[in-house]
Design an enzyme around this catalytic site. Structure first.
Site, short mmCIF file in Angstrom:
data_model
loop_
_atom_site.label_atom_id
_atom_site.label_comp_id
_atom_site.label_asym_id
_atom_site.label_seq_id
_atom_site.Cartn_x
_atom_site.Cartn_y
_atom_site.Cartn_z
N PHE A 1 0.84 -1.20 0.00
CA PHE A 1 0.00 0.00 0.00
C PHE A 1 0.88 1.25 0.00
O PHE A 1 1.76 1.39 0.84
CB PHE A 1 -0.93 -0.01 1.21
CG PHE A 1 -2.06 0.94 1.09
CD1 PHE A 1 -3.21 0.60 0.37
CD2 PHE A 1 -1.99 2.21 1.64
CE1 PHE A 1 -4.26 1.49 0.23
CE2 PHE A 1 -3.04 3.11 1.50
CZ PHE A 1 -4.17 2.74 0.80
N ASP B 1 1.16 -3.55 9.30
CA ASP B 1 0.00 -2.73 8.93
C ASP B 1 -1.20 -3.68 8.80
O ASP B 1 -1.22 -4.55 7.93
CB ASP B 1 0.31 -2.03 7.59
CG ASP B 1 -0.82 -1.09 7.16
OD1 ASP B 1 -1.97 -1.32 7.56
OD2 ASP B 1 -0.53 -0.15 6.40
N TYR C 1 -11.90 2.28 9.71
CA TYR C 1 -13.05 2.54 8.83
C TYR C 1 -13.28 1.41 7.83
O TYR C 1 -14.25 1.43 7.09
CB TYR C 1 -12.91 3.88 8.10
CG TYR C 1 -11.60 4.08 7.37
CD1 TYR C 1 -11.37 3.50 6.13
CD2 TYR C 1 -10.60 4.87 7.92
CE1 TYR C 1 -10.16 3.67 5.47
CE2 TYR C 1 -9.39 5.06 7.28
CZ TYR C 1 -9.19 4.46 6.05
OH TYR C 1 -7.99 4.64 5.40
N LYS C 2 -12.39 0.42 7.81
CA LYS C 2 -12.58 -0.71 6.89
C LYS C 2 -13.40 -1.80 7.60
O LYS C 2 -14.57 -1.58 7.86
CB LYS C 2 -11.22 -1.19 6.39
CG LYS C 2 -10.56 -0.14 5.48
CD LYS C 2 -9.17 -0.46 5.03
CE LYS C 2 -8.63 0.67 4.15
NZ LYS C 2 -7.19 0.58 3.90
N ARG D 1 -11.63 -5.97 -7.31
CA ARG D 1 -11.50 -6.51 -5.96
C ARG D 1 -12.86 -6.63 -5.28
O ARG D 1 -13.63 -5.66 -5.25
CB ARG D 1 -10.60 -5.55 -5.18
CG ARG D 1 -10.22 -5.98 -3.82
CD ARG D 1 -9.19 -5.03 -3.21
NE ARG D 1 -9.79 -3.75 -2.85
CZ ARG D 1 -9.22 -2.85 -2.04
NH1 ARG D 1 -8.03 -3.08 -1.54
NH2 ARG D 1 -9.81 -1.71 -1.76
C1 PLP Z 1 -6.42 1.72 3.85
C2 PLP Z 1 -4.97 1.56 4.16
C3 PLP Z 1 -4.24 2.61 4.71
C4 PLP Z 1 -4.91 3.93 4.93
O1 PLP Z 1 -4.15 4.88 5.53
P1 PLP Z 1 -4.85 6.22 6.05
O2 PLP Z 1 -3.75 7.00 6.61
O3 PLP Z 1 -5.89 5.82 7.03
O4 PLP Z 1 -5.50 6.87 4.88
C5 PLP Z 1 -2.91 2.38 5.04
N1 PLP Z 1 -2.33 1.19 4.81
C6 PLP Z 1 -3.02 0.15 4.24
C7 PLP Z 1 -2.35 -1.15 4.01
C8 PLP Z 1 -4.35 0.33 3.90
O5 PLP Z 1 -5.02 -0.67 3.34
#
Ligand code: PLP
Length: 410
Positions: A124, A195, A220-221, A369
């Site tokens: 990511f 993460d 939020y996921k 996805r």
């Molecule tokens: C969704 C996600 C993020 C999001 O980071 P934010 O700072 O909350 O926008 C970070 N890392 C991964 C692997 C994600 O899937």
């Protein structure tokens, strides 16, 4: 396997009743709860009550009377059992990106002569972006290394200052070996930040058992905290004592309301807090996490694997011949909570499906996805989704949605 069989699976599923904890719109097949979780049934009224009563009438008294001051820790303690952590090891604040910075900057600063900060190419993007910034800011001759996919274990050595890796790959849904990689790094004296954005709330995460010291993840996921809700930071009991915060704000102070001139870090996970919390969003995180009450994570993860397994079986039968190539591992133990396919027209296909009431998402360059949310997804939803994808593919309906322009959010 037909739709009636799927119905039977739903009727026999001990977790089926959890769906009623959410307020889901009719006529939508939602396969994007891995990007934004659904709205819990209690959130609206609790937020309204917070605004009208706690804030409107209580005014500043809400910090103590309504417990706003303790929400970051309460939310952290509520999340802890879902990720195999203990009370006092998790706090909720800021975004995942910012929390990565907070951990990484601190760990890089105490890395001595070790030079390498390792991420995986294709992970990511924010993770590598943040590390790049932290390495540059610290200016200690450290270097960001982008290992080949799956290649971190081979790159780690005694010159490694830090490893940062997603537990589940956001594109393919591959689940990484948390225990093995953490142990290998530990043997070389290398701290790892995991993460958990794509695993917390859908996949079994056992931070304590895997002897993980540092982790971050968003709420939020799969945790259903609502758009932009703050993220969590985990630092193990073993590691918290030696952890020296790099971002030193008053919420992380040992005695915040003494207003001392100098910073002194709290001797708890509070040292990961920085400034005033987003109280409304934090309150919603509690509602999101409450949806997991009474749910065992191993059972939930088992349901996730059965749903994704069903999706894959049906896709083999109905979608493969339309050029949708499975990108997710077939082996259940190597799978997070999503099913992804590669297709050169993935973007147009996603747009077409959304127009027809099935919401997946698209990830650059060619990933379609489907997020699996075992807390509120039914087996019939998987059946209906695959059927709709099959229809769209055999009609070639996505051709009308072909475009070179992409929207700002995909
Ligand atoms: C969704 C996600 C993020 C999001 O980071 P934010 O700072 O909350 O926008 C970070 N890392 C991964 C692997 C994600 O899937």
């Amino acid at each position: 396997m037909d739709r009636a069989d799927c119905r039977e699976l739903d009727e026999a599923c001990p977790l089926a009743e959890c769906r009623a904890r959410f307020s889901l719109p009719d006529g939508v097949l939602y396969f994007d709860g891995n990007s934004l979780g659904a709205l819990p049934g209690t959130t609206s009224s609790n937020i309204r009550d917070l605004i009208e009563s706690e804030w409107g009438e209580g005014l500043i008294r809400g910090w103590l009377d309504a417990g706003w001051f303790y929400l970051a820790r309460r939310a952290g303690d509520a999340i802890a059992p879902l990720i195999g952590a203990s009370g006092g090891e998790v706090a909720v604040s800021d975004s995942t990106s910012v929390n990565i910075f907070k951990l990484a900057a601190s760990l890089l600063r105490r890395a001595g002569a070790r030079r390498k900060a390792i991420v995986e190419r294709g992970d990511f993007p924010t993770d590598a972006y943040i590390l790049e910034g932290a390495v540059g800011l610290l200016d200690r001759g450290q270097e960001l290394i982008r290992a080949e996919p799956g290649g971190i274990a081979d790159r780690v050595d005694r010159d490694t200052a830090l490893v940062l890796l997603s537990h589940v790959d956001y594109r393919t849904g591959e689940l990484r070996d948390m225990e093995g990689l953490t142990a290998r790094c530990r043997a070389l004296g290398v701290p790892v930040i995991w993460d958990l954005c794509h695993s917390a709330g859908a996949v079994e995460v056992e931070l304590n058992r895997c002897r993980v010291d540092y982790a971050v993840g968003c709420t939020y996921k799969f945790l259903n905290g609502g758009p932009g809700s703050p993220a969590f930071t985990y630092v193990s009991r073993d590691a918290i004592g030696a952890f020296e915060p790099a971002v030193t704000g008053w919420f992380g102070h040992a005695d915040q309301f003494r207003f001392e001139d100098r910073y002194r870090a709290a001797d708890s996970i509070n040292k990961c807090l920085v400034g005033s919390p987003p109280v409304l969003s934090l309150r919603a995180v509690l509602d999101g996490v409450k949806c997991f009450d009474g749910v065992r994570m191993d059972e939930l993860a088992g349901k996730s694997r059965r749903l994704s397994g069903l999706f894959i079986d049906l896709a083999d039968e109905r979608l493969a011949r339309h050029g949708l190539e499975l990108a997710t591992p077939r082996e259940p133990s190597r799978r997070g909570s999503q099913v992804s396919f590669r297709h050169p027209e993935a973007y147009a296909i996603a747009k077409t499906l959304i127009a027809r009431g099935l919401i997946p998402d698209f990830r650059d360059p060619d990933i379609l996805r489907f997020g699996i949310t075992p807390l509120y997804m039914r087996y019939v939803d998987v059946w209906d989704a695959v059927k709709l994808v099959e229809t769209v593919m055999s009609e070639g309906a996505w051709r009308e949605f072909r475009t070179d322009a992409r929207e700002a959010v995909t």
